[in-house]
Design an enzyme around this catalytic site. Structure first.
Site, PDB file in Angstrom:
ATOM      1  CB  SER A  15      -0.964  -0.007   1.188  1.00  0.00           C
ATOM      2  OG  SER A  15      -1.947  -0.982   0.965  1.00  0.00           O
ATOM      3  CE  LYS A  65      -9.930  -5.509   4.506  1.00  0.00           C
ATOM      4  NZ  LYS A  65     -10.157  -5.994   3.133  1.00  0.00           N
ATOM      5  N   GLY A 125     -15.405 -18.688  -3.831  1.00  0.00           N
ATOM      6  CA  GLY A 125     -14.950 -18.334  -2.482  1.00  0.00           C
ATOM      7  C   GLY A 125     -16.016 -17.598  -1.692  1.00  0.00           C
ATOM      8  N   GLY A 128     -14.016 -12.512   2.827  1.00  0.00           N
ATOM      9  CA  GLY A 128     -14.295 -11.080   2.830  1.00  0.00           C
ATOM     10  C   GLY A 128     -14.261 -10.461   1.437  1.00  0.00           C
ATOM     11  CE1 TYR A 227      -0.747  -8.235  -4.094  1.00  0.00           C
ATOM     12  CE2 TYR A 227      -3.144  -8.219  -4.051  1.00  0.00           C
ATOM     13  CZ  TYR A 227      -1.939  -8.132  -3.387  1.00  0.00           C
ATOM     14  OH  TYR A 227      -1.915  -7.944  -2.038  1.00  0.00           O
TER      15      TYR A 227
HETATM   16  P1  NAP Z   1     -10.273 -15.487   2.754  1.00  0.00           P
HETATM   17  O1  NAP Z   1     -11.144 -14.757   3.712  1.00  0.00           O
HETATM   18  O2  NAP Z   1      -9.202 -16.345   3.250  1.00  0.00           O
HETATM   19  O3  NAP Z   1     -11.326 -16.290   1.820  1.00  0.00           O
HETATM   20  C1  NAP Z   1     -10.961 -17.048   0.790  1.00  0.00           C
HETATM   21  C2  NAP Z   1     -12.125 -18.001   0.446  1.00  0.00           C
HETATM   22  O4  NAP Z   1     -11.567 -18.866  -0.507  1.00  0.00           O
HETATM   23  C3  NAP Z   1     -12.583 -18.851   1.622  1.00  0.00           C
HETATM   24  O5  NAP Z   1     -13.753 -18.328   2.152  1.00  0.00           O
HETATM   25  C4  NAP Z   1     -12.778 -20.235   1.026  1.00  0.00           C
HETATM   26  O6  NAP Z   1     -14.158 -20.426   0.657  1.00  0.00           O
HETATM   27  C5  NAP Z   1     -11.970 -20.194  -0.268  1.00  0.00           C
HETATM   28  N1  NAP Z   1     -10.746 -21.001  -0.148  1.00  0.00           N
HETATM   29  C6  NAP Z   1      -9.746 -20.883   0.758  1.00  0.00           C
HETATM   30  N2  NAP Z   1      -8.794 -21.796   0.537  1.00  0.00           N
HETATM   31  C7  NAP Z   1      -9.206 -22.530  -0.537  1.00  0.00           C
HETATM   32  C8  NAP Z   1      -8.682 -23.653  -1.228  1.00  0.00           C
HETATM   33  N3  NAP Z   1      -7.511 -24.206  -0.874  1.00  0.00           N
HETATM   34  N4  NAP Z   1      -9.385 -24.127  -2.271  1.00  0.00           N
HETATM   35  C9  NAP Z   1     -10.570 -23.580  -2.643  1.00  0.00           C
HETATM   36  N5  NAP Z   1     -11.119 -22.522  -1.999  1.00  0.00           N
HETATM   37  C10 NAP Z   1     -10.442 -22.017  -0.966  1.00  0.00           C
HETATM   38  O7  NAP Z   1      -9.563 -14.512   1.776  1.00  0.00           O
HETATM   39  P2  NAP Z   1     -10.055 -13.096   1.234  1.00  0.00           P
HETATM   40  O8  NAP Z   1      -9.561 -12.046   2.148  1.00  0.00           O
HETATM   41  O9  NAP Z   1     -11.494 -13.154   0.926  1.00  0.00           O
HETATM   42  O10 NAP Z   1      -9.181 -12.992  -0.089  1.00  0.00           O
HETATM   43  C11 NAP Z   1      -9.310 -13.924  -1.130  1.00  0.00           C
HETATM   44  C12 NAP Z   1      -8.272 -13.672  -2.217  1.00  0.00           C
HETATM   45  O11 NAP Z   1      -8.456 -12.387  -2.772  1.00  0.00           O
HETATM   46  C13 NAP Z   1      -6.822 -13.693  -1.706  1.00  0.00           C
HETATM   47  O12 NAP Z   1      -6.019 -14.286  -2.691  1.00  0.00           O
HETATM   48  C14 NAP Z   1      -6.474 -12.236  -1.550  1.00  0.00           C
HETATM   49  O13 NAP Z   1      -5.095 -12.006  -1.679  1.00  0.00           O
HETATM   50  C15 NAP Z   1      -7.254 -11.629  -2.700  1.00  0.00           C
HETATM   51  N6  NAP Z   1      -7.632 -10.226  -2.496  1.00  0.00           N
HETATM   52  C16 NAP Z   1      -7.250  -9.331  -3.431  1.00  0.00           C
HETATM   53  C17 NAP Z   1      -7.626  -8.019  -3.326  1.00  0.00           C
HETATM   54  C18 NAP Z   1      -7.201  -7.033  -4.375  1.00  0.00           C
HETATM   55  O14 NAP Z   1      -7.375  -5.833  -4.190  1.00  0.00           O
HETATM   56  N7  NAP Z   1      -6.678  -7.492  -5.477  1.00  0.00           N
HETATM   57  C19 NAP Z   1      -8.422  -7.592  -2.237  1.00  0.00           C
HETATM   58  C20 NAP Z   1      -8.805  -8.540  -1.292  1.00  0.00           C
HETATM   59  C21 NAP Z   1      -8.408  -9.856  -1.428  1.00  0.00           C
HETATM   60  P3  NAP Z   1     -14.866 -21.848   0.925  1.00  0.00           P
HETATM   61  O15 NAP Z   1     -14.294 -22.360   2.214  1.00  0.00           O
HETATM   62  O16 NAP Z   1     -16.310 -21.501   1.043  1.00  0.00           O
HETATM   63  O17 NAP Z   1     -14.559 -22.710  -0.240  1.00  0.00           O
END
Ligand code: NAP
Length: 289
Positions: A15, A65, A125, A128, A227
């Protein structure tokens, strides 16, 4: 402006680099974007301290958050529905909360020329990031939103209420793979947009994708929130099938620029967002959050 990011572990955050690139492009000096690692029991006290010190605003990341929300005078509608605040504006009469992951995702779609109004979309997924994406798709008028989980039958009640509220349906990966079923049968068979909101394919486990090529073939456009790497296996499959694609760097930059818009109370031209995103993409060897 005094700005910053609060969270628990911020050592890999990109950031500061993003905001400092904006200051550089605008030729502005004297702004500071500070990383602040806070213990869980000091949120209220530390927020008040920043307020008194004259901070303009801050970003909020995992795991705070939701935890910051009780201390805010007002929370925007989308942040309340998503259940997470990632941007705070300090105003004369108190602290105001917003969710710019929501806005950043919207700007990502705009940058691709994607309009999801009346379209079918699939989100992978249930974390959040998925909530911000689902809320945006619902507000943008998507006709159907299917959300894939590894355990759709065990999704928690809060998340189910959220899905019910926006009219999205839960599906399994098996249903997604077979191209049918789910409550409506149709959303997974052919759809406009696939969004990966899981960490599957993220560095260092780069050789895996959350869905097969067969699933990718049913979509016109694919967005991966990851990313690092710049091109995940999912995006590679989509590119080879000539789909429209976008990785998570544009969203990461766009959500940061949306926070700046809130703090500055003025719009940041899309060209600037693109310039910052291009620079961040070039610095792809930097460590990531
Ligand atoms: P999170 O809370 O850990 O949630 C990820 C979701 O993915 C979980 O609820 C789970 O859903 C699923 N998951 C986790 N491990 C998995 C696996 N091995 N196989 C299949 N599904 C799996 O993460 P998050 O904060 O929502 O972020 C998710 C992704 O988005 C991350 O890679 C993060 O870096 C990225 N992100 C990017 C941005 C951006 O601005 N580019 C912003 C926020 C997040 P189920 O258990 O229901 O399957």
């Amino acid at each position: 402006m005094e700005l910053g990011l609060i969270g628990k572990t911020l050592i890999h955050s990109r950031s500061p680099e993003i905001h400092e690139e904006l200051f550089r492009l605008l030729g502005e000096e004297g702004h500071h974007y500070t990383l602040m690692e806070w213990p869980e029991d000091a949120i209220e006290r530390n927020l008040e301290l920043l307020y008194r010190e004259g901070f303009t605003g801050i970003n909020v990341t995992i795991p705070y958050k939701r935890a910051v929300m009780p201390y805010l005078r007002r929370v925007s509608d989308e942040a309340r529905s998503i259940g997470a605040v990632n941007t705070i504006l300090f105003k004369g009469d108190g602290m105001y909360g917003y969710n710019t992951d929501y806005t950043g995702f919207g700007k990502t779609l705009e940058s691709m020329g994607e309009d999801v109004s009346g379209e079918r979309c699939v989100v992978l997924g249930t974390g959040g990031a998925a909530r911000a994406v689902i809320q945006y798709l619902a507000d943008a008028g998507a006709a159907e939103i299917a959300v894939a989980s590894r355990h759709p039958e065990h999704v928690d009640q809060k998340f189910q209420s959220f899905l019910d509220g926006v009219g999205a349906l839960m599906i399994s990966y098996a249903e997604l793979d077979s191209g049918g079923s789910g409550a409506g049968d149709r959303p997974v068979s052919a759809a406009r947009l696939l969004v990966n909101c899981t960490p599957v394919g993220m560095f260092p486990k780069v050789g895996i994708a959350p869905v097969s090529e067969r699933v990718v073939a049913r979509f016109a456009a694919v967005v991966d929130l990851i990313y690092n790497p710049e091109e995940t296996l999912l995006l590679k499959m989509a590119r080879e099938q000539r789909k429209k694609t976008r990785n998570g760097m544009y969203m990461l930059v766009a959500q940061a620029m949306a926070s700046e818009e809130i703090w500055r109370d003025e719009e940041i031209p899309e060209q600037l967002v693109r310039s910052v995103a291009a620079t961040m993409g070039e610095n792809k060897n930097a460590e990531t959050e």
